[in-house]
Design an enzyme around this catalytic site. Structure first.
Site, PDB file in Angstrom:
ATOM      1  N   LYS A 208       0.871  -1.180   0.000  1.00 33.81           N
ATOM      2  CA  LYS A 208       0.000   0.000   0.000  1.00 33.81           C
ATOM      3  C   LYS A 208       0.907   1.229   0.000  1.00 33.81           C
ATOM      4  O   LYS A 208       1.486   1.595   1.020  1.00 33.81           O
ATOM      5  CB  LYS A 208      -0.921   0.044   1.233  1.00 33.81           C
ATOM      6  CG  LYS A 208      -2.019   1.083   1.056  1.00 33.81           C
ATOM      7  CD  LYS A 208      -2.483   1.731   2.324  1.00 33.81           C
ATOM      8  CE  LYS A 208      -1.792   3.002   2.706  1.00 33.81           C
ATOM      9  NZ  LYS A 208      -1.823   4.160   1.811  1.00 33.81           N
ATOM     10  N   GLU A 286       9.604   1.020  10.873  1.00 41.35           N
ATOM     11  CA  GLU A 286      10.615   2.079  10.721  1.00 41.35           C
ATOM     12  C   GLU A 286       9.897   3.392  10.980  1.00 41.35           C
ATOM     13  O   GLU A 286       9.227   3.920  10.094  1.00 41.35           O
ATOM     14  CB  GLU A 286      11.205   2.065   9.300  1.00 41.35           C
ATOM     15  CG  GLU A 286      11.945   0.807   8.922  1.00 41.35           C
ATOM     16  CD  GLU A 286      13.178   0.558   9.782  1.00 41.35           C
ATOM     17  OE1 GLU A 286      13.612   1.467  10.523  1.00 41.35           O
ATOM     18  OE2 GLU A 286      13.696  -0.561   9.707  1.00 41.35           O
ATOM     19  N   CYS A 320      13.655  10.317   7.630  1.00 45.94           N
ATOM     20  CA  CYS A 320      13.593   9.962   9.060  1.00 45.94           C
ATOM     21  C   CYS A 320      14.961  10.089   9.710  1.00 45.94           C
ATOM     22  O   CYS A 320      15.059  10.172  10.926  1.00 45.94           O
ATOM     23  CB  CYS A 320      13.139   8.515   9.234  1.00 45.94           C
ATOM     24  SG  CYS A 320      11.600   8.176   8.441  1.00 45.94           S
ATOM     25  N   GLU A 416      10.078  16.029  15.686  1.00 47.45           N
ATOM     26  CA  GLU A 416      10.686  15.860  14.370  1.00 47.45           C
ATOM     27  C   GLU A 416      10.191  16.998  13.456  1.00 47.45           C
ATOM     28  O   GLU A 416       9.009  17.312  13.436  1.00 47.45           O
ATOM     29  CB  GLU A 416      10.249  14.495  13.813  1.00 47.45           C
ATOM     30  CG  GLU A 416      11.069  14.011  12.661  1.00 47.45           C
ATOM     31  CD  GLU A 416      10.663  12.605  12.212  1.00 47.45           C
ATOM     32  OE1 GLU A 416       9.543  12.151  12.536  1.00 47.45           O
ATOM     33  OE2 GLU A 416      11.474  11.956  11.525  1.00 47.45           O
TER      34      GLU A 416
HETATM   35  C1  SIN Z   1      13.571   7.242   5.492  1.00 47.05           C
HETATM   36  O1  SIN Z   1      13.603   8.444   5.650  1.00 47.05           O
HETATM   37  O2  SIN Z   1      12.591   6.610   5.876  1.00 47.05           O
HETATM   38  C2  SIN Z   1      14.674   6.467   4.818  1.00 47.05           C
HETATM   39  C3  SIN Z   1      15.934   7.198   4.677  1.00 47.05           C
HETATM   40  C4  SIN Z   1      17.076   6.329   4.204  1.00 47.05           C
HETATM   41  O3  SIN Z   1      16.899   5.177   3.816  1.00 47.05           O
HETATM   42  O4  SIN Z   1      18.197   6.836   4.246  1.00 47.05           O
END
Ligand code: SIN
Length: 515
Positions: A208, A286, A320, A416
């Protein structure tokens, strides 16, 4: 197939920022998507392109204009996909590791062959500058390459037996159907990272994609089909924001689904974990980060500035693992700030992603830009100084912003950001920096710069993180494990560990043997 509209980029409505140049688009994202041979707008289920009762718009984040209309799959289509993946699992798990490896390799080859078209799709739906989109395609492909090799290296064990009439063996078996729920910030690479591991292990998947970025997922499906990946092994159910909860519910609760892999916000991850609990599904999560970037007095300041630029402004601050909180030690603070300001002036070009000169694009939507602007306002109201940028521009554009005199009570140090804001706090001692860095529920990535070997070991061990960059600002690669501790998630992706998240361990006791 799709209804595409040419968009004209109205850059004139954006104010030209003082600290970064806003460039006119060479060719609009939607016109590029429109000519893309890999543009697909229906779902992909059981090897067929599937229509849905309605369609939803995909917009160019730079202009808000429609790029394509995509089938809005609902719970019925999601269930069809789960059933197809379950049926396909029966035969896919019986294929040889070498057979799966070869198919993944073919898929990799096709992705690399079509990298320009795939990059154009990424830019059209996520706003990412073209050079970053191309980088993402190659980064994503590297996971298909890596897992095509790892497929053949799934080893079990023979355990020394305490009894002479028994042999103890450990087998590794695929977990089953995996629901793969992916984010908009890497619309192609996050699918490849998860699906590469899943297919290599012998699992089948239902993807998805994020509501904002379904086109990359569907293009990957087209290439998977071309590579010869059998029907039902790789399914994609695109859907709108409105349909996401009901589709997500099917993917997280259907008893035929054995595993959920999600990349996205911590809040959504917690909801999915709750849904997964009833049927005790395996999960990989994640989730959000809040990366510290620490520069110690012993650092090479020029290298630290380079690392800060790369780590903060990759994907316009929307990863992230982007540095979120900058902590700089007193002695080198002024020099670091001066050099960083100069680097921002020299290197950052804000503009439409399709302009080859752009290094920063729009944020994914206006709300994302507003969040960053609010963090700036909050910081200024608490005593921070804006050294560069600071303004929200038209639509979802936000100026790259440098803040000095930042303190831990400011919003940007607590949550964040996911945008081009670089807040810098001055600290005096290593203990103080570590206490600030670790004072967070998130524990994904972090970075520090030091040339003192004892300090490097001490700090690397003390940071409560899954990923630590030492004298490096960008560390992601297919060979290394990606994942966080604390509320940043569960499990690891990429590396030799990534495939384990899609495997069960079965103990087999072979008894009754004549010694
Ligand atoms: C992400 O921001 O979820 C992945 C970043 C990365 O793989 O470096």
């Amino acid at each position: 197939m799709s209804s595409l509209r040419m968009s004209s980029l109205r850059m004139a409505s954006l104010r030209v920022p003082r600290t970064s140049r806003l460039l006119p688009a060479v060719r609009s994202a939607s016109s590029r998507a429109g000519s893309a041979p890999l543009l697909r707008t229906r779902g992909y289920v059981d090897g067929r392109w599937l229509s849905a009762p309605t369609a939803f718009p995909v917009a160019d984040p730079a202009t808000g204009e429609e790029v394509a209309r995509v089938a809005d799959c609902g719970p019925a289509e999601a269930k069809l996909a789960v059933d197809a993946a379950s049926k396909a699992f029966r035969s896919w798990k019986q294929t040889t590791a070498k057979g799966r490896s070869l198919l993944l390799r073919k898929w990799f080859d096709l992705v690399m062959l079509h990298r320009d078209e795939l990059a154009e799709l990424i830019t059209s739906e996520s706003g990412k500058p073209m050079r970053e989109s191309l980088g993402e395609v190659v980064y994503g492909a590297s996971f298909l390459d890596w897992f095509s090799e790892e497929a053949r290296r799934v080893y079990g064990d023979i355990v020394p037996s305490p009894a002479r009439d028994r042999k103890l063996l450990v087998l590794k078996q695929p977990v089953g159907v995996a629901s793969i729920i992916t984010p908009w910030n890497f619309p192609s690479a996050m699918i490849a990272r998860k699906v590469g591991a899943a297919l290599a292990a012998g699992c089948t998947v239902v993807v998805k994609p994020a509501e904002d970025t379904p086109l990359s997922a569907l293009a990957l499906a087209q290439l998977a089909e071309q590579a010869g990946i059998p029907a039902g092994v790789f399914n994609v159910v695109p859907c709108s924001r409105e349909n996401t909860p009901s589709v997500g519910e099917v993917l997280c609760t259907d008893p035929l689904v054995a595993k959920i892999s999600f990349t996205g916000s911590t809040a959504t991850g917690k909801l999915l974990l709750k849904m997964a609990a009833d049927t005790v599904k395996r999960t990989s999560m994640e989730l959000g980060g809040h990366a510290p970037f620490i520069v110690f007095d012993s650092a090479d300041v020029d290298k630290a500035v380079g690392g800060a630029m790369a780590s903060k402004f990759r994907n316009t601050g929307q990863t992230c693992v982007c540095s979120n909180r900058f902590l700089v030690q007193s002695r080198i603070y002024d020099g670091f700030m001066e050099k960083l300001g100069r680097a921002m002036e020299a290197e950052l070009r804000l503009g439409h992603g399709s302009d080859p000169e752009s290094t920063l694009g729009p944020l994914i939507n206006a709300g994302a830009a507003e969040k960053v602007a609010n963090q700036v306002t909050d910081a200024v109201s608490r005593g921070a100084q804006v050294l560069r940028g600071g303004r929200r521009l038209g639509g979802s554009f936000m100026e790259p912003t440098l803040l000095a005199d930042v303190t831990t009570d400011m919003l940007c140090m607590k949550e964040e950001t996911f945008g081009p804001l670089l807040p810098v706090l001055r600290f005096n001692t290593e203990e103080e920096a570590l206490a600030i860095a670790n004072a967070s529920n998130a524990g994904l990535a972090g970075y520090f710069y030091s040339q003192d070997m004892s300090q490097i070991w001490r700090v690397a061990e003390a940071l409560e993180l899954g990923i630590v960059g030492v004298n490096e600002g960008v560390v992601s690669t297919a060979e290394a494990p990606f994942g966080g501790v604390k509320q940043s998630g569960l499990g690891r992706e990429g590396s030799k560990y990534g495939i384990q998240d899609y495997l069960e361990v079965k103990y087999m006791c072979l008894g009754g043997l004549r010694p």
